[in-house]
Write an enzyme that holds these catalytic residues in place. Structure first.
Site, PDB file in Angstrom:
ATOM      1  CE  LYS A 113      -4.247  -1.337  -0.193  1.00  0.00           C
ATOM      2  NZ  LYS A 113      -4.827  -2.294   0.723  1.00  0.00           N
ATOM      3  CE  LYS A 196      -5.097  -9.631  -3.244  1.00  0.00           C
ATOM      4  NZ  LYS A 196      -5.839  -9.318  -2.078  1.00  0.00           N
ATOM      5  CE  LYS A 199     -14.651  -3.142  -6.744  1.00  0.00           C
ATOM      6  NZ  LYS A 199     -15.766  -2.369  -6.196  1.00  0.00           N
TER       7      LYS A 199
HETATM    8  P1  TYM Z   1     -10.639  -8.331   1.832  1.00  0.00           P
HETATM    9  O1  TYM Z   1     -11.836  -7.480   2.025  1.00  0.00           O
HETATM   10  O2  TYM Z   1      -9.551  -7.857   0.935  1.00  0.00           O
HETATM   11  O3  TYM Z   1     -11.074  -9.760   1.318  1.00  0.00           O
HETATM   12  C1  TYM Z   1     -12.064 -10.491   2.001  1.00  0.00           C
HETATM   13  C2  TYM Z   1     -11.778 -11.968   1.965  1.00  0.00           C
HETATM   14  O4  TYM Z   1     -11.698 -12.402   0.603  1.00  0.00           O
HETATM   15  C3  TYM Z   1     -10.450 -13.071   0.392  1.00  0.00           C
HETATM   16  N1  TYM Z   1      -9.971 -12.775  -0.965  1.00  0.00           N
HETATM   17  C4  TYM Z   1      -9.500 -13.708  -1.792  1.00  0.00           C
HETATM   18  N2  TYM Z   1      -9.322 -15.035  -1.647  1.00  0.00           N
HETATM   19  C5  TYM Z   1      -8.834 -15.709  -2.696  1.00  0.00           C
HETATM   20  N3  TYM Z   1      -8.490 -15.125  -3.883  1.00  0.00           N
HETATM   21  C6  TYM Z   1      -8.642 -13.808  -4.067  1.00  0.00           C
HETATM   22  N4  TYM Z   1      -8.335 -13.261  -5.233  1.00  0.00           N
HETATM   23  C7  TYM Z   1      -9.151 -13.029  -2.995  1.00  0.00           C
HETATM   24  N5  TYM Z   1      -9.438 -11.711  -2.832  1.00  0.00           N
HETATM   25  C8  TYM Z   1      -9.927 -11.569  -1.579  1.00  0.00           C
HETATM   26  C9  TYM Z   1      -9.498 -12.491   1.437  1.00  0.00           C
HETATM   27  O5  TYM Z   1      -8.433 -13.374   1.699  1.00  0.00           O
HETATM   28  C10 TYM Z   1     -10.421 -12.318   2.613  1.00  0.00           C
HETATM   29  O6  TYM Z   1     -10.571 -13.522   3.315  1.00  0.00           O
HETATM   30  N6  TYM Z   1      -8.253  -7.564   6.097  1.00  0.00           N
HETATM   31  C11 TYM Z   1      -9.308  -8.306   5.482  1.00  0.00           C
HETATM   32  C12 TYM Z   1     -10.678  -8.097   6.113  1.00  0.00           C
HETATM   33  C13 TYM Z   1     -10.688  -8.330   7.586  1.00  0.00           C
HETATM   34  C14 TYM Z   1     -10.677  -9.595   8.254  1.00  0.00           C
HETATM   35  C15 TYM Z   1     -10.692  -9.287   9.633  1.00  0.00           C
HETATM   36  C16 TYM Z   1     -10.652 -10.909   7.820  1.00  0.00           C
HETATM   37  C17 TYM Z   1     -10.720  -7.365   8.526  1.00  0.00           C
HETATM   38  N7  TYM Z   1     -10.727  -7.928   9.756  1.00  0.00           N
HETATM   39  C18 TYM Z   1     -10.697 -10.299  10.621  1.00  0.00           C
HETATM   40  C19 TYM Z   1     -10.642 -11.917   8.782  1.00  0.00           C
HETATM   41  C20 TYM Z   1     -10.648 -11.608  10.146  1.00  0.00           C
HETATM   42  C21 TYM Z   1      -9.396  -7.874   4.036  1.00  0.00           C
HETATM   43  O7  TYM Z   1      -9.011  -6.785   3.673  1.00  0.00           O
HETATM   44  O8  TYM Z   1     -10.031  -8.743   3.240  1.00  0.00           O
END
Ligand code: TYM
Length: 333
Positions: A113, A196, A199
């Site tokens: 980031k 991966k 967005k």
């Molecule tokens: P975020 O919002 O980027 O993504 C949400 C979930 O989707 C999974 N994910 C993917 N898995 C496989 N392939 C992909 N291309 C892909 N893109 C997204 C992410 O691994 C995630 O599980 N920090 C986290 C959100 C969060 C969270 C938490 C998760 C905040 N607090 C506590 C678990 C526990 C995030 O930004 O995910």
């Protein structure tokens, strides 16, 4: 027998995509039957990019609708909006006192980031893993269903939980681990040949859960491939492997075997591969898309679900926070 506790969340950044579904939500749906589950919409986390108030509200609502459309059932799990739980920022603050600049600066997602948004390297971005640890530890979770990109954040959550236990000499937090039903964590590829599905790589790279059949066809038709191989048994390029990986998820095994063999024999036709993949993707996502439309207009149901989730999540969060306050020495007079 008490059930293991599960926590996971997703940032509301617009529409959820196939990566979110396959990496996380599809496991949430299974886990809600077997564990005590807390699933939330991580709106505090989305503040690092300074969204405007209207967008935040709409995106949280859309994420809730899409959670429900994917099959989360508020009677089986606790479904809530993160900003409905002030206990989370309080625990985040406590954990921040024992989180060090050096270790936070080494986190891969922070480095990424800081590189991609050099004009907005705010403290929230640096302490993002601490907030995520607070999300998980506030309910004392041991299992966290996430995609592969979150693995390092889970390691940090264990570090911060263990550190708190050690400093205050209380076994408050168990260790949370990333979870994916006995197999490797998932990384769903994007359509533009990169890593991966995300967005931040632009709309063309991402298949959203509410994309229309036409949008899916267009995106897959435009997906990056390469020249047909000239030498038999050449390993596929990253871009082609990405399409085969998506086919593995949504198509019949025979179809995948057919195109894998065609590639190996140098007679693959990418147009055919994309056509088949697009139609299978459309069929795979159609039931979710139909439910999204159904839930979207039911404001009354959505507000009932959010209220119910808030109450249930407060109960568990209050308990943990009281233990932390006491351990620290914040006692009642
Ligand atoms: P975020 O919002 O980027 O993504 C949400 C979930 O989707 C999974 N994910 C993917 N898995 C496989 N392939 C992909 N291309 C892909 N893109 C997204 C992410 O691994 C995630 O599980 N920090 C986290 C959100 C969060 C969270 C938490 C998760 C905040 N607090 C506590 C678990 C526990 C995030 O930004 O995910």
């Amino acid at each position: 027998m008490t059930k293991e506790i599960v926590v996971s969340g997703i940032r509301p950044t617009g529409n959820l995509h196939l990566g979110n579904y396959l990496g996380a939500i599809s496991n949430f749906v299974k886990m809600q039957h077997d564990y005590t589950c807390y699933f939330f919409i991580a709106d505090y986390h989305s503040l690092t990019t300074h969204p405007n108030p209207t967008d935040i509200h709409n995106h949280v609502k859309q994420a809730l609708v899409e959670y429900l459309a994917c099959g989360l059932n508020p009677e089986l799990c606790t479904l809530y909006v993160q900003s409905d739980l002030p206990q989370i920022p309080e625990l985040y603050m406590m954990l921040n006192m024992h989180a060090y600049k050096g270790e936070l600066e080494r986190v891969a997602s922070f480095k990424e980031k800081a590189r991609t948004q050099p004009d907005n390297i705010n403290a929230g971005l640096l302490t993002y893993p601490v907030l995520m640890a607070a999300d998980i530890l506030i309910h004392k979770a041991t299992k966290v269903p996430v995609g592969k990109d979150q693995e390092q954040h889970l390691e940090m959550a264990r570090t911060f939980g263990n550190r708190f236990n050690r400093i205050y000499q209380k076994e408050i937090f168990p260790e949370p681990y990333a979870f994916n039903y006995g197999s490797e964590l998932v990384k769903i590829p994007g359509l533009q040949g990169g890593g991966k599905m995300s967005k931040s790589d632009g709309d063309a790279s991402v298949i959203k859960l509410n994309d229309s059949a036409d949008q899916i066809r267009k995106k897959i038709t435009k997906a990056v491939t390469d020249n047909t191989p000239l030498e038999p048994n050449t390993p596929p390029s990253v871009a082609v492997q990405n399409l085969l990986d998506l086919m593995k998820v949504v198509s019949e095994k025979e179809k995948l075997m057919h195109f894998t063999a065609a590639y190996a024999n140098c007679n693959i036709r990418y147009g055919d591969l994309k056509k088949e993949l697009a139609e299978d993707m459309i069929a795979f996502l159609a039931p979710i898309r139909e439910k999204i439309i159904e839930f979207q207009s039911d404001e009354k149901l959505l507000s009932h679900i959010v209220k119910l989730g808030k109450e249930k999540a407060h109960e568990s969060a209050d308990k943990t926070l009281m233990e932390c306050r006491e351990a620290i020495g914040f006692k009642k007079f």
